[in-house]
Enzyme design. Structure first.
Site, PDB file in Angstrom:
ATOM      1  N   ASP A 115      30.276  27.824 -47.320  1.00  0.00           N
ATOM      2  CA  ASP A 115      30.809  26.691 -46.549  1.00  0.00           C
ATOM      3  C   ASP A 115      31.704  25.715 -47.322  1.00  0.00           C
ATOM      4  OD1 ASP A 115      28.597  27.782 -45.308  1.00  0.00           O
ATOM      5  OD2 ASP A 115      27.515  25.911 -45.121  1.00  0.00           O
ATOM      6  N   GLU A 134      23.733  24.787 -37.562  1.00  0.00           N
ATOM      7  CA  GLU A 134      24.089  24.393 -38.931  1.00  0.00           C
ATOM      8  C   GLU A 134      25.401  23.621 -38.916  1.00  0.00           C
ATOM      9  OE1 GLU A 134      22.352  28.060 -41.553  1.00  0.00           O
ATOM     10  OE2 GLU A 134      24.352  28.399 -40.784  1.00  0.00           O
TER      11      GLU A 134
HETATM   12  C1  FRU Z   1      25.744  27.677 -43.533  1.00  0.00           C
HETATM   13  C2  FRU Z   1      24.607  27.377 -44.478  1.00  0.00           C
HETATM   14  C3  FRU Z   1      24.224  25.925 -44.405  1.00  0.00           C
HETATM   15  C4  FRU Z   1      23.578  25.697 -45.734  1.00  0.00           C
HETATM   16  C5  FRU Z   1      24.415  26.565 -46.639  1.00  0.00           C
HETATM   17  C6  FRU Z   1      23.663  27.162 -47.793  1.00  0.00           C
HETATM   18  O1  FRU Z   1      26.537  28.735 -43.910  1.00  0.00           O
HETATM   19  O2  FRU Z   1      23.509  28.219 -44.178  1.00  0.00           O
HETATM   20  O3  FRU Z   1      23.394  25.609 -43.300  1.00  0.00           O
HETATM   21  O4  FRU Z   1      23.598  24.355 -46.107  1.00  0.00           O
HETATM   22  O5  FRU Z   1      24.947  27.589 -45.835  1.00  0.00           O
HETATM   23  O6  FRU Z   1      24.528  27.769 -48.685  1.00  0.00           O
END
Ligand code: FRU
Length: 495
Positions: free
Chosen positions: A50, A235
Site C-alpha cells: 500500500d 481496509e
Molecule cells: C492492505 C493491508 C492493510 C495493512 C497493510 C499491511 O493491503 O492489508 O490493511 O495495513 O496491508 O501491509
C-alpha cells in the site's frame, strides 16, 4: 523522465522460441529487470504494498509505502519513502519508519501540523505527523484480538527522519481484530473550530475518531455494517470532500476490500454521501468501484496540497493480493499506479467518481506518431490517445512477435481487457483472465498508458478505469485498431 530505469542487467535468461511453420528460431533475452516499469514507481529491491502517508510540502510530493527490504514477499512492515516534484519521476529515499517493540508499521497517513497542535514541533518548526497502525506479531500469534493499535511519529526535516511519539499507542485496540489504516484529515466543524478526523477500518465497518492534538482520540461514529461490498475485510479508507457538478458539497468514502473485488481478490469501493457530526451517511446503497481492473488496491490521496491546488490527487498499489506475492519480478515486487486526479461526475442523475491521469503526464509526451490501422509501438512506455467514432463499440489489440496479445474492447455496454493470452501467467491460476466492466453511457475517447508490465485504460478521461498488470514475454510491438475508432495518436513517453 523516470528514475526507475536501471542499468543493472543482473543475469540473462535465454528463452528459446520456435516460431511459425518455417521453424525459424528466435532468441529473446530477458533479464531480472524485464518487467521493471519505466514511469511507474517501483522500489529498487524488496517488497512493496500500500501507498502510505502521502503529503506535499515545499515542492515535493512524498510517497511512503508498506515496505519489506529483505524479501520480495510481504514481511515485517516498514514505511519506505520516495519523493517527486512532478508525480511522475520518483526518487527513492532511505526507509522512513522501522518496526519496533510495539509491532510492524502498517498503513496510515501523514498530516502537516502547521499550528503545532500536537506539540511535537514548535511554531517555528511545525511537525509532519504520521499516523499508522502498529501490528503486534506476538499478540497475533498468541491468539489475542487486540494486536492492532494506532501510533504516531513526527518529522521536523521534511519527512527525511522520523521520531516515534513516546506515548504510543495513541489509540489502543478496542477488542477488534482488524483495526487499522488510519487516514487523518483536518476538518472545520460547523462552530468554526478545527479538528483532526481519523477514518479507520474496523473489520466490516469504518470508525471515525476526532482529536484536537493528534494524540487523544475520541470515537464519533461508524458506518458500513451491512452496506456496500462485504466479500472481505475492510481496509485503507479515505474520506474526501468534493463539489459535485451541480455545486453540492459531497463526501466520498473510499474503502478497500480484500477479497471481494469485482475481478476477484482485492479492490476499492466507494460511497458518496454526507459527513456530519463525526459520521458518514451515504446517499444510496449502490456498490461503486473506483477502478474496474484487477490491479489497483489500497489507494489513498495526498494531504497538504498547496492552497491554489484544487485537485484531489490519488495513487494506488498496482497489484492484487490474489497473486501480488508471486508475480514474475525477481528482485522487487510491485509498482504504484499512475497518480490520478479524482473528481465527481454525473451520469443520468447518478454521481460517480472519475479518476483521470494527472495532467503532469502530458509534458512527458514525446513525438506523436500518426495513427494507422496497424502501428508499431515506439517503445514499451507509451500513451495511446484514441477518439472513438460514436458507435459505442470498439476494439483494439496489442501484440508481440510471439503471438501474445491483449484485447481491449467495448461491446453491449461492457468494457473489457482480455489478458488470457498476454504472456507469463503460470504463476497463478487466476491471472490469465478477461475482465469486464459495465459502462452504460457512451465511450467517447480512450487514453491507454502502457509500461513494461501494465496497462491503464481511462475511458472518457477516467469515467471508467481499468488497471491491469501484464507480463508479455517480449514487449508489445504493434497496436491494431480494429473497430470503432475515428482517430488515434501514439505518444512515446520521454525518458
Ligand atoms: C492492505 C493491508 C492493510 C495493512 C497493510 C499491511 O493491503 O492489508 O490493511 O495495513 O496491508 O501491509
Amino acid at each position: 523522465m523516470i528514475s526507475n530505469v536501471r542499468l543493472s542487467l543482473l543475469s540473462f535468461l535465454i528463452i528459446l522460441y520456435s516460431c511459425g511453420s518455417n521453424q525459424e528460431v528466435n532468441f529473446i533475452a530477458s533479464t531480472t529487470e524485464q518487467f521493471r516499469p519505466e514511469y511507474h514507481f517501483t522500489p529498487e529491491k524488496g517488497w512493496m504494498n500500500d501507498p502510505n502517508g502521502m503529503f506535499y510540502l515545499d515542492g515535493e510530493y512524498h510517497l511512503f509505502y508498506q515496505y519489506y527490504p529483505d524479501s520480495t514477499v510481504w514481511g515485517p512492515m516498514h514505511w519506505g519513502h520516495s519523493i517527486s516534484k512532478d508525480l511522475v519521476n520518483w526518487e527513492e529515499l532511505p526507509i522512513a519508519i522501522y518496526p519496533d517493540s510495539l509491532g510492524y508499521i502498517f498503513s496510515g497517513s501523514a498530516v502537516y501540523d502547521q499550528e503545532n497542535t500536537s506539540g511535537l514541533g514548535t511554531s517555528d518548526s511545525p511537525p509532519i505527523v504520521a499516523i499508522f497502525t502498529y501490528h503486534n506479531m506476538v499478540g497475533e500469534k498468541s491468539g489475542a484480538t487486540d494486536f492492532q493499535s494506532q501510533g504516531i511519529a513526527f518529522s521536523l526535516d521534511k519527512g527525511r527522519t522520523w521520531t516515534k511519539f513516546e506515548g504510543n499507542p495513541v489509540l489502543p485496540n478496542q477488542g477488534i481484530r482488524d483495526f487499522r489504516d488510519p487516514k487523518v484529515l483536518e476538518i472545520k466543524k460547523t462552530d468554526g473550530t478545527k479538528r483532526w478526523n481519523m477514518t479507520l477500518a474496523a473489520q466490516d465497518r469504518i470508525q471515525f475518531f476526532e482529536s484536537a492534538d493528534l494524540k487523544n482520540w475520541e470515537f464519533t461514529g461508524d458506518f458500513g455494517q451491512g452496506i456496500g461490498a462485504h466479500g472481505g475485510v475492510w481496509e485503507c479508507p479515505d474520506l474526501l470532500p468534493f463539489t459535485a457538478p451541480n455545486g453540492d458539497q459531497k463526501w466520498v468514502l473510499l474503502v478497500s476490500i480484500n477479497p471481494g473485488g469485482p475481478q476477484k481478490g482485492s479492490a476499492t469501493q466507494y460511497f458518496i454521501g454526507e459527513f456530519e457530526n463525526g459520521t458518514f451517511t451515504p446517499d444510496d446503497t449502490m456498490i461503486r468501484w473506483l477502478d474496474y481492473g484487477p490491479d489497483n488496491y489500497a489507494g489513498v490521496t495526498w494531504s497538504n496540497l498547496p492552497q491554489e491546488e484544487t485537485r484531489t490527487l490519488f495513487i494506488g498499489w498496482m497489484s492484487n493480493w490474489l497473486y501480488g506475492q508471486v508475480v514474475p519480478t525477481p528482485t522487487w515486487r510491485s509498482a504504484m499506479t499512475l497518480a490520478r486526479e479524482l473528481s465527481l461526475f454525473d451520469i443520468n442523475g447518478t454521481l460517480l467518481l472519475k479518476s483521470a491521469p494527472v495532467k503532469e503526464l502530458e509534458s512527458f509526451r514525446g513525438d506523436e506518431i500518426a495513427f494507422n490501422e496497424k502501428s508499431n509501438l515506439p517503445s514499451q512506455a507509451v500513451e495511446l490517445f484514441i477518439e472513438l467514432d460514436g458507435s459505442d463499440a470498439f476494439s483494439l489489440v496489442l501484440s508481440n512477435e510471439l503471438g501474445e496479445k491483449v484485447s481491449i474492447s467495448k461491446e453491449m455496454g461492457l468494457v473489457s481487457i482480455d489478458r488470457t493470452n498476454a504472456g507469463e501467467a503460470t504463476f497463478h491460476p487466476d491471472f490469465a483472465a478477461m475482465h469486464s466492466a459495465p459502462m452504460s453511457w457512451k465511450a467517447e475517447d480512450l487514453r491507454i498508458f502502457l509500461d513494461a508490465s501494465s496497462i491503464e485504460l481511462f475511458a472518457n478521461n477516467g469515467e471508467l478505469v481499468m488497471t491491469s498488470l501484464l507480463f508479455p514475454s517480449s514487449p508489445w510491438k504493434t497496436v491494431e485498431l480494429t473497430n470503432g475508432i475515428k482517430n488515434a495518436s501514439i505518444f512515446n513517453l520521454k525518458k
